[in-house]
Design a protein around this motif. Sequence first.
Motif, mmCIF file in Angstrom:
data_model
loop_
_atom_site.group_PDB
_atom_site.id
_atom_site.type_symbol
_atom_site.label_atom_id
_atom_site.label_comp_id
_atom_site.label_asym_id
_atom_site.label_seq_id
_atom_site.Cartn_x
_atom_site.Cartn_y
_atom_site.Cartn_z
ATOM 1 N N ALA A 25 -10.794 25.406 -10.064
ATOM 2 C CA ALA A 25 -9.473 25.877 -10.492
ATOM 3 C C ALA A 25 -8.422 25.385 -9.513
ATOM 4 C CB ALA A 25 -9.468 27.397 -10.551
ATOM 5 N N GLY A 26 -7.262 25.056 -10.018
ATOM 6 C CA GLY A 26 -6.174 24.624 -9.161
ATOM 7 C C GLY A 26 -6.135 23.130 -8.892
ATOM 8 N N ILE A 27 -7.033 22.361 -9.491
ATOM 9 C CA ILE A 27 -7.045 20.911 -9.294
ATOM 10 C C ILE A 27 -5.972 20.286 -10.178
ATOM 11 C CG2 ILE A 27 -8.395 18.795 -9.636
ATOM 12 C CD1 ILE A 27 -9.351 20.478 -7.310
ATOM 13 N N ASP A 28 -5.174 19.407 -9.590
ATOM 14 C CA ASP A 28 -4.158 18.671 -10.339
ATOM 15 C C ASP A 28 -4.855 17.508 -11.045
ATOM 16 O OD1 ASP A 28 -2.099 17.065 -11.261
ATOM 17 O OD2 ASP A 28 -0.902 17.233 -9.439
ATOM 18 N N ARG A 72 -6.734 11.904 -11.924
ATOM 19 C CA ARG A 72 -6.879 10.730 -12.809
ATOM 20 C C ARG A 72 -6.132 9.523 -12.249
ATOM 21 N NH1 ARG A 72 -10.883 13.007 -14.097
ATOM 22 N NH2 ARG A 72 -11.026 14.366 -15.879
ATOM 23 N N ARG A 73 -4.958 9.759 -11.630
ATOM 24 C CA ARG A 73 -4.191 8.652 -11.043
ATOM 25 C C ARG A 73 -4.970 8.011 -9.894
ATOM 26 N NH1 ARG A 73 -1.213 7.429 -6.869
ATOM 27 N NH2 ARG A 73 -1.416 9.442 -5.889
ATOM 28 N N LEU A 74 -5.569 8.848 -9.055
ATOM 29 C CA LEU A 74 -6.361 8.332 -7.937
ATOM 30 C C LEU A 74 -7.590 7.579 -8.445
ATOM 31 C CD1 LEU A 74 -6.082 11.388 -5.532
ATOM 32 C CD2 LEU A 74 -5.015 9.136 -5.223
ATOM 33 N N GLU A 75 -8.259 8.137 -9.456
ATOM 34 C CA GLU A 75 -9.425 7.469 -10.035
ATOM 35 C C GLU A 75 -9.035 6.121 -10.649
ATOM 36 O OE1 GLU A 75 -12.253 11.183 -11.355
ATOM 37 O OE2 GLU A 75 -10.619 10.606 -12.673
ATOM 38 N N ALA A 76 -7.893 6.080 -11.318
ATOM 39 C CA ALA A 76 -7.422 4.839 -11.935
ATOM 40 C C ALA A 76 -7.114 3.766 -10.901
ATOM 41 C CB ALA A 76 -6.193 5.112 -12.801
ATOM 42 N N SER A 77 -6.780 4.203 -9.678
ATOM 43 C CA SER A 77 -6.493 3.233 -8.616
ATOM 44 C C SER A 77 -7.776 2.769 -7.924
ATOM 45 C CB SER A 77 -5.511 3.815 -7.604
ATOM 46 O OG SER A 77 -6.125 4.827 -6.849
ATOM 47 N N LEU A 137 -11.028 13.877 -4.688
ATOM 48 C CA LEU A 137 -10.954 15.326 -4.491
ATOM 49 C C LEU A 137 -10.796 15.662 -3.014
ATOM 50 C CD1 LEU A 137 -13.646 16.453 -7.060
ATOM 51 C CD2 LEU A 137 -11.181 16.865 -7.206
ATOM 52 N N GLU A 138 -11.522 14.929 -2.155
ATOM 53 C CA GLU A 138 -11.396 15.151 -0.717
ATOM 54 C C GLU A 138 -9.982 14.811 -0.242
ATOM 55 O OE1 GLU A 138 -13.388 13.617 3.454
ATOM 56 O OE2 GLU A 138 -14.459 13.253 1.587
ATOM 57 N N LEU A 139 -9.449 13.713 -0.724
ATOM 58 C CA LEU A 139 -8.090 13.315 -0.352
ATOM 59 C C LEU A 139 -7.080 14.366 -0.787
ATOM 60 C CD1 LEU A 139 -6.018 11.271 0.688
ATOM 61 C CD2 LEU A 139 -6.054 10.218 -1.569
ATOM 62 N N MET A 140 -7.246 14.892 -2.001
ATOM 63 C CA MET A 140 -6.326 15.905 -2.513
ATOM 64 C C MET A 140 -6.399 17.185 -1.668
ATOM 65 S SD MET A 140 -6.874 15.250 -6.584
ATOM 66 C CE MET A 140 -5.937 16.677 -7.095
ATOM 67 N N ALA A 141 -7.556 17.480 -1.104
ATOM 68 C CA ALA A 141 -7.702 18.670 -0.266
ATOM 69 C C ALA A 141 -7.106 18.464 1.122
ATOM 70 C CB ALA A 141 -9.177 19.043 -0.154
ATOM 71 N N ILE A 142 -7.221 17.254 1.658
ATOM 72 C CA ILE A 142 -6.767 16.978 3.020
ATOM 73 C C ILE A 142 -5.272 16.665 3.085
ATOM 74 C CG2 ILE A 142 -7.008 15.391 4.971
ATOM 75 C CD1 ILE A 142 -9.953 15.111 4.238
ATOM 76 N N GLY A 201 -6.042 7.453 7.043
ATOM 77 C CA GLY A 201 -5.432 6.409 7.856
ATOM 78 C C GLY A 201 -3.925 6.370 7.664
ATOM 79 N N GLN A 202 -3.285 5.381 8.234
ATOM 80 C CA GLN A 202 -1.843 5.231 8.090
ATOM 81 C C GLN A 202 -1.493 5.062 6.618
ATOM 82 O OE1 GLN A 202 -0.753 1.951 10.568
ATOM 83 N NE2 GLN A 202 -0.443 3.272 12.333
ATOM 84 N N GLY A 203 -0.402 5.642 6.219
ATOM 85 C CA GLY A 203 0.044 5.531 4.837
ATOM 86 C C GLY A 203 -0.756 6.378 3.869
ATOM 87 N N GLY A 204 -1.576 7.302 4.384
ATOM 88 C CA GLY A 204 -2.336 8.191 3.509
ATOM 89 C C GLY A 204 -3.566 7.559 2.894
ATOM 90 N N ARG A 205 -3.959 6.380 3.359
ATOM 91 C CA ARG A 205 -5.145 5.724 2.801
ATOM 92 C C ARG A 205 -6.400 6.356 3.372
ATOM 93 N NH1 ARG A 205 -3.996 0.914 0.194
ATOM 94 N NH2 ARG A 205 -1.874 0.220 0.514
ATOM 95 N N ILE A 206 -7.403 6.519 2.513
ATOM 96 C CA ILE A 206 -8.678 7.072 2.963
ATOM 97 C C ILE A 206 -9.402 6.009 3.769
ATOM 98 C CG2 ILE A 206 -10.995 7.750 2.207
ATOM 99 C CD1 ILE A 206 -9.829 9.242 -0.036
ATOM 100 N N LEU A 207 -9.958 6.422 4.903
ATOM 101 C CA LEU A 207 -10.829 5.555 5.679
ATOM 102 C C LEU A 207 -12.252 5.902 5.277
ATOM 103 C CD1 LEU A 207 -9.141 5.966 9.172
ATOM 104 C CD2 LEU A 207 -8.819 4.123 7.533
#
Length: 58
Positions: free
Chosen positions: A3-6, A11-16, A24-29, A47-53
Amino acid sequence: MAAGIDILELRRLEASGIPTDLALELMAIAPKVADGTTTAEEAPRIGQGGRILFTNKN
């Protein structure tokens, strides 16, 4: 999904090309990074610019 997931953001992150589990981890952090409450364990995952390492958690 939890519950509470945007769903549109997920879907936008998955599409990228980000896998669902990492998206999901990125959305939580991301809010913690924005307000400065990220823990020492979470900080290296973003990482810089919000990119996942992609790190090995083994």
